[in-house]
Design a protein around this motif. Structure first.
Motif, PDB file in Angstrom:
ATOM      1  N   LYS A 133     -13.531   8.685   5.807  1.00  0.00           N
ATOM      2  CA  LYS A 133     -13.477  10.228   5.916  1.00  0.00           C
ATOM      3  C   LYS A 133     -14.474  10.705   4.979  1.00  0.00           C
ATOM      4  O   LYS A 133     -14.683  11.924   4.299  1.00  0.00           O
ATOM      5  CB  LYS A 133     -12.162  10.965   5.353  1.00  0.00           C
ATOM      6  CG  LYS A 133     -10.943  10.390   6.287  1.00  0.00           C
ATOM      7  CD  LYS A 133     -11.424  10.730   7.478  1.00  0.00           C
ATOM      8  CE  LYS A 133     -10.712  12.260   8.080  1.00  0.00           C
ATOM      9  NZ  LYS A 133     -10.707  12.701   9.484  1.00  0.00           N
ATOM     10  N   PHE A 146       0.666  -1.229  -0.017  1.00  0.00           N
ATOM     11  CA  PHE A 146      -0.062   0.145  -0.082  1.00  0.00           C
ATOM     12  C   PHE A 146       1.029   1.264   0.151  1.00  0.00           C
ATOM     13  O   PHE A 146       0.582   2.265  -0.709  1.00  0.00           O
ATOM     14  CB  PHE A 146      -0.994  -0.220   1.375  1.00  0.00           C
ATOM     15  CG  PHE A 146      -1.736   1.386   1.357  1.00  0.00           C
ATOM     16  CD1 PHE A 146      -3.064   1.294   0.750  1.00  0.00           C
ATOM     17  CD2 PHE A 146      -1.573   1.988   2.456  1.00  0.00           C
ATOM     18  CE1 PHE A 146      -3.889   2.457   0.913  1.00  0.00           C
ATOM     19  CE2 PHE A 146      -2.345   3.201   2.726  1.00  0.00           C
ATOM     20  CZ  PHE A 146      -3.460   3.471   1.659  1.00  0.00           C
ATOM     21  N   CYS A 154      -9.689   1.591   1.998  1.00  0.00           N
ATOM     22  CA  CYS A 154     -10.415   1.633   0.378  1.00  0.00           C
ATOM     23  C   CYS A 154      -9.594   0.648  -0.369  1.00  0.00           C
ATOM     24  O   CYS A 154     -10.155  -0.331  -0.932  1.00  0.00           O
ATOM     25  CB  CYS A 154     -10.377   3.051  -0.062  1.00  0.00           C
ATOM     26  SG  CYS A 154      -8.621   3.806  -0.319  1.00  0.00           S
ATOM     27  N   CYS A 187      -7.346  12.654   2.931  1.00  0.00           N
ATOM     28  CA  CYS A 187      -7.164  11.335   3.120  1.00  0.00           C
ATOM     29  C   CYS A 187      -6.121  10.977   4.338  1.00  0.00           C
ATOM     30  O   CYS A 187      -5.172  11.693   4.069  1.00  0.00           O
ATOM     31  CB  CYS A 187      -6.808  10.556   1.755  1.00  0.00           C
ATOM     32  SG  CYS A 187      -5.994   9.156   1.750  1.00  0.00           S
ATOM     33  N   ILE A 188      -6.433   9.998   5.048  1.00  0.00           N
ATOM     34  CA  ILE A 188      -5.654   9.733   6.328  1.00  0.00           C
ATOM     35  C   ILE A 188      -4.585   8.488   6.064  1.00  0.00           C
ATOM     36  O   ILE A 188      -4.107   8.021   6.985  1.00  0.00           O
ATOM     37  CB  ILE A 188      -6.189   9.712   7.366  1.00  0.00           C
ATOM     38  CG1 ILE A 188      -7.442   8.534   7.598  1.00  0.00           C
ATOM     39  CG2 ILE A 188      -6.630  10.887   7.868  1.00  0.00           C
ATOM     40  CD1 ILE A 188      -8.254   8.411   8.696  1.00  0.00           C
ATOM     41  N   LEU A 189      -4.886   7.778   4.596  1.00  0.00           N
ATOM     42  CA  LEU A 189      -4.055   6.792   4.348  1.00  0.00           C
ATOM     43  C   LEU A 189      -4.303   5.657   5.294  1.00  0.00           C
ATOM     44  O   LEU A 189      -3.391   4.758   5.877  1.00  0.00           O
ATOM     45  CB  LEU A 189      -2.359   6.965   4.183  1.00  0.00           C
ATOM     46  CG  LEU A 189      -2.027   7.947   3.212  1.00  0.00           C
ATOM     47  CD1 LEU A 189      -0.630   8.412   3.379  1.00  0.00           C
ATOM     48  CD2 LEU A 189      -2.239   7.270   1.803  1.00  0.00           C
ATOM     49  N   CYS A 190      -5.327   5.258   5.431  1.00  0.00           N
ATOM     50  CA  CYS A 190      -5.831   4.180   6.535  1.00  0.00           C
ATOM     51  C   CYS A 190      -5.880   2.822   5.713  1.00  0.00           C
ATOM     52  O   CYS A 190      -5.926   1.873   6.496  1.00  0.00           O
ATOM     53  CB  CYS A 190      -7.087   4.342   7.105  1.00  0.00           C
ATOM     54  SG  CYS A 190      -8.680   4.508   5.942  1.00  0.00           S
ATOM     55  N   ALA A 191      -6.031   2.817   4.385  1.00  0.00           N
ATOM     56  CA  ALA A 191      -6.017   1.686   3.709  1.00  0.00           C
ATOM     57  C   ALA A 191      -7.406   0.875   3.676  1.00  0.00           C
ATOM     58  O   ALA A 191      -7.409  -0.084   3.150  1.00  0.00           O
ATOM     59  CB  ALA A 191      -5.047   0.805   4.096  1.00  0.00           C
ATOM     60  N   ALA A 231      -6.539   4.630  -3.103  1.00  0.00           N
ATOM     61  CA  ALA A 231      -5.960   5.678  -1.976  1.00  0.00           C
ATOM     62  C   ALA A 231      -4.837   6.325  -3.157  1.00  0.00           C
ATOM     63  O   ALA A 231      -4.666   7.526  -2.920  1.00  0.00           O
ATOM     64  CB  ALA A 231      -5.284   5.119  -1.033  1.00  0.00           C
TER      65      ALA A 231
HETATM   66  S1  SF4 Z   1     -10.371   5.056   2.899  1.00  0.00           S
HETATM   67 FE1  SF4 Z   1      -8.921   5.285   1.469  1.00  0.00          FE
HETATM   68  S2  SF4 Z   1      -9.362   7.526   0.526  1.00  0.00           S
HETATM   69 FE2  SF4 Z   1     -10.498   7.085   2.633  1.00  0.00          FE
HETATM   70  S3  SF4 Z   1      -9.166   7.752   3.962  1.00  0.00           S
HETATM   71 FE3  SF4 Z   1      -8.727   5.862   3.876  1.00  0.00          FE
HETATM   72  S4  SF4 Z   1      -6.816   5.700   2.549  1.00  0.00           S
HETATM   73 FE4  SF4 Z   1      -7.819   7.610   2.248  1.00  0.00          FE
END
Ligand code: SF4
Ligand code: SF4
Length: 231
Positions: free
Chosen positions: A211, A104, A148, A142-146, A166
């Motif tokens: 988000k 990622f 998506c 975007c917080i780069l939570c992964a 992302a």
């Molecule tokens: S789900 Fe994807 S687009 Fe949304 S904040 Fe997390 S990494 Fe970013």
């Protein structure tokens, strides 16, 4: 409240299993992360990531009753029992709810997520008009939570070749920024059968983003821009 949590320690387990836990005392305003902390107080062998606890750092992404999300902003009151917790799908499991997100981050770094300019930078601030700044809304948060990318079937099958939602959202964030001067370079880098065009608009990414961002729409804008530029 009852929980079923995915457990796997590659050093001691031959295969993964689901472990049941029960919490007797649930307060009405508790979030899932609070419950996980209480469960870990009972069983310190349980592994999960966490940091800010406020939906900002993106570290406690997991699969919650079949849907990716952040434990810290998921109210327990919104969940059906038993609450099934699994690691984010499609990634190698390091232990329990902790997955390896190297791929990622590689895809994120590959899109050069920073302003690129040929002209010299101004001495002080780089002012934008309110309209120019507004173009970034829905992209910069975007917080780069992964959540998506790990919900995206196209990324499961081709994590080395498809950039994933992302990283592509981040491409659009810089394409939309009037201060960036690398649009052509960014789009031509995506011009193959995989990096962008493996998106089949299944929309899982927009469905799970904590988000409320819409990577699928960002991807669609990139595709249109690329096609327009090629005519
Ligand atoms: S789900 Fe994807 S687009 Fe949304 S904040 Fe997390 S990494 Fe970013
Ligand atoms: S819309 Fe595209 S990027 Fe989003 S989940 Fe579907 S295939 Fe993946």
């Amino acid at each position: 409240m009852r929980f079923r949590i995915y457990r796997y320690n590659p050093e001691t387990d031959t295969k993964p299993y689901m472990q049941d836990y029960e919490l007797a005392e649930i307060q009405p305003d508790m979030m899932l992360l609070d419950a996980l902390e209480e469960i870990r107080a009972q069983d310190e062998s349980l592994a999960f990531r966490r940091s800010c606890g406020e939906g900002v750092c993106g570290s406690d992404g997991m699969n919650i009753n079949g849907r990716n999300g952040l434990a810290c902003i998921t109210p327990l009151a919104s969940l059906k029992e038993p609450v099934a917790l699994r690691p984010l799908p499609g990634r190698p499991v390091i232990r329990d709810l902790v997955v390896d997100l190297s791929q990622f981050y590689q895809q994120y770094r590959a899109v050069k997520p920073w302003l690129i300019r040929e002209d010299p930078l101004p001495e002080v601030e780089f002012l934008q008009s309110p309209e120019e700044r507004k173009q970034l809304d829905g992209l910069y948060e975007c917080i780069l939570c992964a959540c998506c990318s790990t919900a995206c079937p196209s990324w499961w099958w081709n994590p080395e070749k498809f950039r994933g939602p992302a990283a592509l959202l981040w491409v659009n964030r810089f394409v939309a920024d009037n201060r960036d001067q690398a649009t052509e370079e960014r789009l031509s880098e995506l011009d193959d059968a995989y990096k962008l065009f493996r998106c089949h608009t299944i929309m899982n990414c927009a469905d799970v983003c904590p988000k409320n961002l819409n990577p699928a729409e960002a991807i669609s804008r990139l595709k249109h821009r690329m096609m327009k530029d090629s005519i």
